[in-house]
Motif scaffolding. Sequence first.
Motif, mmCIF file in Angstrom:
data_model
loop_
_atom_site.group_PDB
_atom_site.id
_atom_site.type_symbol
_atom_site.label_atom_id
_atom_site.label_comp_id
_atom_site.label_asym_id
_atom_site.label_seq_id
_atom_site.Cartn_x
_atom_site.Cartn_y
_atom_site.Cartn_z
ATOM 1 N N GLN A 93 -11.677 6.938 3.693
ATOM 2 C CA GLN A 93 -12.205 5.944 3.071
ATOM 3 C C GLN A 93 -11.748 4.550 3.859
ATOM 4 O OE1 GLN A 93 -10.018 6.925 -0.554
ATOM 5 N NE2 GLN A 93 -11.717 8.199 -1.104
ATOM 6 N N ILE A 94 -10.631 4.634 4.197
ATOM 7 C CA ILE A 94 -10.176 3.417 5.309
ATOM 8 C C ILE A 94 -11.202 3.374 6.386
ATOM 9 C CG2 ILE A 94 -8.237 2.502 6.761
ATOM 10 C CD1 ILE A 94 -6.428 3.768 4.738
ATOM 11 N N VAL A 95 -11.469 4.291 7.052
ATOM 12 C CA VAL A 95 -12.327 4.231 8.295
ATOM 13 C C VAL A 95 -13.575 3.797 7.885
ATOM 14 C CG1 VAL A 95 -13.413 5.623 9.998
ATOM 15 C CG2 VAL A 95 -10.937 6.138 9.595
ATOM 16 N N ALA A 96 -14.202 4.595 6.736
ATOM 17 C CA ALA A 96 -15.649 4.257 6.414
ATOM 18 C C ALA A 96 -15.574 2.779 5.968
ATOM 19 C CB ALA A 96 -15.794 5.310 5.294
ATOM 20 N N GLY A 97 -14.715 2.234 5.220
ATOM 21 C CA GLY A 97 -14.943 1.027 4.650
ATOM 22 C C GLY A 97 -14.421 -0.224 5.483
ATOM 23 N N GLY A 98 -13.622 0.101 6.532
ATOM 24 C CA GLY A 98 -12.999 -1.058 7.068
ATOM 25 C C GLY A 98 -14.155 -1.799 8.094
ATOM 26 N N PRO A 99 -13.474 -2.792 9.004
ATOM 27 C CA PRO A 99 -12.204 -3.285 8.791
ATOM 28 C C PRO A 99 -11.437 -4.187 7.617
ATOM 29 C CG PRO A 99 -13.221 -4.774 10.109
ATOM 30 C CD PRO A 99 -14.474 -3.549 9.587
ATOM 31 N N PHE A 100 -10.136 -3.889 7.657
ATOM 32 C CA PHE A 100 -9.511 -4.447 6.482
ATOM 33 C C PHE A 100 -8.372 -5.376 6.823
ATOM 34 C CE2 PHE A 100 -10.739 -0.608 4.753
ATOM 35 C CZ PHE A 100 -11.514 -1.036 3.462
ATOM 36 N N ASP A 101 -8.076 -6.485 6.165
ATOM 37 C CA ASP A 101 -7.099 -7.423 6.599
ATOM 38 C C ASP A 101 -5.656 -7.040 6.051
ATOM 39 O OD1 ASP A 101 -8.725 -9.866 7.690
ATOM 40 O OD2 ASP A 101 -9.769 -9.466 5.808
ATOM 41 N N VAL A 102 -5.675 -6.091 5.100
ATOM 42 C CA VAL A 102 -4.449 -5.520 4.683
ATOM 43 C C VAL A 102 -4.714 -4.120 3.882
ATOM 44 C CG1 VAL A 102 -4.523 -6.739 2.305
ATOM 45 C CG2 VAL A 102 -2.294 -6.367 3.298
ATOM 46 N N VAL A 103 -3.687 -3.490 4.117
ATOM 47 C CA VAL A 103 -3.662 -2.103 3.047
ATOM 48 C C VAL A 103 -2.432 -2.322 2.218
ATOM 49 C CG1 VAL A 103 -3.490 0.435 3.258
ATOM 50 C CG2 VAL A 103 -5.057 -0.913 4.950
ATOM 51 N N VAL A 104 -2.674 -1.801 1.009
ATOM 52 C CA VAL A 104 -1.666 -1.754 -0.114
ATOM 53 C C VAL A 104 -1.773 -0.479 -0.615
ATOM 54 C CG1 VAL A 104 -0.741 -2.817 -2.103
ATOM 55 C CG2 VAL A 104 -1.740 -4.288 -0.417
ATOM 56 N N ILE A 105 -0.553 0.383 -0.590
ATOM 57 C CA ILE A 105 -0.621 1.756 -1.024
ATOM 58 C C ILE A 105 0.200 2.099 -2.077
ATOM 59 C CG2 ILE A 105 -0.391 4.093 -0.361
ATOM 60 C CD1 ILE A 105 -2.953 3.238 0.729
ATOM 61 N N GLY A 106 -0.055 2.717 -3.170
ATOM 62 C CA GLY A 106 1.204 3.177 -4.007
ATOM 63 C C GLY A 106 1.666 4.523 -3.997
ATOM 64 N N LEU A 107 2.852 4.749 -3.589
ATOM 65 C CA LEU A 107 3.303 6.035 -3.290
ATOM 66 C C LEU A 107 4.607 6.267 -4.351
ATOM 67 C CD1 LEU A 107 3.619 5.618 0.630
ATOM 68 C CD2 LEU A 107 1.928 6.883 -0.665
ATOM 69 N N HIS A 108 5.157 7.688 -4.207
ATOM 70 C CA HIS A 108 6.140 7.844 -4.947
ATOM 71 C C HIS A 108 7.449 7.592 -4.162
ATOM 72 C CE1 HIS A 108 9.616 9.802 -6.862
ATOM 73 N NE2 HIS A 108 9.118 9.526 -7.854
ATOM 74 N N GLY A 109 7.327 8.639 -2.759
ATOM 75 C CA GLY A 109 8.304 8.452 -1.925
ATOM 76 C C GLY A 109 9.426 9.448 -1.960
ATOM 77 N N ALA A 110 8.913 10.587 -3.071
ATOM 78 C CA ALA A 110 10.109 11.856 -3.040
ATOM 79 C C ALA A 110 9.022 12.797 -2.741
ATOM 80 C CB ALA A 110 10.794 11.951 -4.141
ATOM 81 N N MET A 111 7.629 12.852 -2.384
ATOM 82 C CA MET A 111 6.864 13.904 -2.386
ATOM 83 C C MET A 111 7.266 14.768 -0.964
ATOM 84 S SD MET A 111 2.866 13.986 -1.296
ATOM 85 C CE MET A 111 2.214 13.387 -2.623
ATOM 86 N N VAL A 112 7.422 16.130 -0.930
ATOM 87 C CA VAL A 112 7.571 17.042 0.035
ATOM 88 C C VAL A 112 6.332 18.173 -0.132
ATOM 89 C CG1 VAL A 112 8.960 18.545 0.997
ATOM 90 C CG2 VAL A 112 10.277 16.982 -0.310
ATOM 91 N N ALA A 113 5.854 18.303 0.832
ATOM 92 C CA ALA A 113 4.648 19.289 0.925
ATOM 93 C C ALA A 113 5.002 20.603 1.605
ATOM 94 C CB ALA A 113 3.376 18.658 1.389
ATOM 95 N N ASP A 114 4.351 21.559 1.532
ATOM 96 C CA ASP A 114 4.508 22.659 2.470
ATOM 97 C C ASP A 114 4.119 22.374 3.968
ATOM 98 O OD1 ASP A 114 4.772 25.224 3.445
ATOM 99 O OD2 ASP A 114 2.994 25.956 2.539
ATOM 100 N N GLY A 115 5.211 22.346 4.751
ATOM 101 C CA GLY A 115 5.150 22.049 5.999
ATOM 102 C C GLY A 115 5.279 20.532 6.554
ATOM 103 N N TYR A 116 5.591 19.622 5.407
ATOM 104 C CA TYR A 116 5.940 18.270 5.526
ATOM 105 C C TYR A 116 7.203 17.893 4.828
ATOM 106 C CZ TYR A 116 0.884 17.886 7.328
ATOM 107 O OH TYR A 116 -0.034 18.146 7.983
ATOM 108 N N ASP A 117 8.251 17.504 5.528
ATOM 109 C CA ASP A 117 9.427 17.196 4.724
ATOM 110 C C ASP A 117 9.093 15.603 4.248
ATOM 111 O OD1 ASP A 117 10.952 19.215 4.806
ATOM 112 O OD2 ASP A 117 11.908 18.658 6.756
#
Length: 505
Positions: A93-117
């Motif tokens: 979505q970033i690639v298709a909609g860009g370019p952008f002047d700023v990106v603001v993302i909502g995260l949690h910060g304690a996600m762990v996925a299979d294969g990703y610490d």
Amino acid sequence: MTKPRAFTAALATETNTFSPIRIDINAFRASLLARPGEHPETPTLCSAVVTVGRRFACENDWELVEGTAAWADPAGLVSRQTFEGLRDEILDQIVAGGPFDVVVIGLHGAMVADGYDDPEGDLLSRIRSVVGPDVPVIATFDPHSHLTAKRVAAADALIAFKEFPHIDFVDRAEDAWRIAGQAVAGEVKPVMSVYYPKMIDVFPTTSEPMRRFVDDMIRREQETPGLLSLSVIHGFMAGDVPEMGTKLLAVTNNDPALGFEVARDLGEALFKLRGKVRSAELAPAEAYAKALSCEGGPVTIADMWDNPGGGTAGDATVLLAEAIAGKLENIAFGSIWDPVAVQLCHAAGEGARMMLRFGAKSAPETGDPIDAEVEILRNIRNAEQFFGQSIVPIGDASLIRIGGIEVILNSTRAQCFDTSLFSNFGIDPTKRKILVVKSTNHFHQSFARISPLILYCAAGRPYPNDPRVTPYKKAPRDIWPINEAATASGHETDTSAGTAGRKGG
């Protein structure tokens, strides 16, 4: 004049790496999976950047492109396919909609996925690769998270909720967009400074000494020129990852020395509070005895370690079994997760009486299943509760009664945030002697309005709440209280993350 263009999205969950409950795409669908144009007008805990971004764009004549917003209630590991799919969806979505002047993302910060610490670090690094070195990348976080060097290197500003319970998630989204606006206008150049006090603890901000600590942090943030944001990353002790721990984070206007000085001062002060901030934890019998001896009501008892907000199932029965054995009356439980029991109650219908087995299916040390004759008082499809401005789904749900005890059964795991969990089922919580909720502290603001006494109960052991005995394999061993010697040897600066952000200041 060309309007500034901004992109916003959210990808969040909290991973208890010891939880047996895995997360796939269906867990996001049950909680929040909103593709572009689908996000509701109300914010959720980690997607407030979307709704606040809409208002900011309207007020400042910006163009806002909304990407996918995905939130799953906390549990165990996220499947690799699910994380990579949602990650790549946002990146496309970033690639298709860009370019952008700023990106603001909502995260949690304690996600762990299979294969990703560090899934959030992976996402932020890939966003940086897409937008290039000069576009500000800003993200909001839950303080129960892991502040990694990879995230600090990839982003310009990371902002965590200050309050626990997280009643300020909309305020922090507003901070993110304020800094975004200043950065795009060239008024500030945000850089980050990190201090690592070598500890992990639980920091409720509803009581002293943390209330005073947070108030002082807010005052310093407001009164110090060049200081854009201050955050305490509490850390998440149920996440077995290499960079687990408490950290202090300062965002400044291109002044990493100032940021590190403030972060260090706060970090040293917090280190002195280790072991003094966690709420007193009672055994079940003690909690009930204190509740019954209290004049008036309702007394609220928090089943604090069977908290779905910390990745447990929310189906422990230890406190309920104690109440049944004691023949307690005028008591309501909110809630016990059991989708099969809910299905049976809906099939039987309101007013029916039936034998029902429910609870304690997910993990050891959560008690035994309850076998009892129950009366079905209420069945609700797609039940909900509130958390501030947010609407929290609990799925199909049922209210049952066992003698003088009422129990809410839910099919979508969620902790208790608000008294609306009870009132939505026709229970007037002010008319009950005791309310038992599954939550560590998010319930506090709502229930403190009606409860003369709030008690915290440690019932069973569904959550790894003692780092001294938790069988970590990846977490650092040199932090308090995992290493008791850390109380004597003190702490060091977080040299892995450095004192400044991506561009070094």
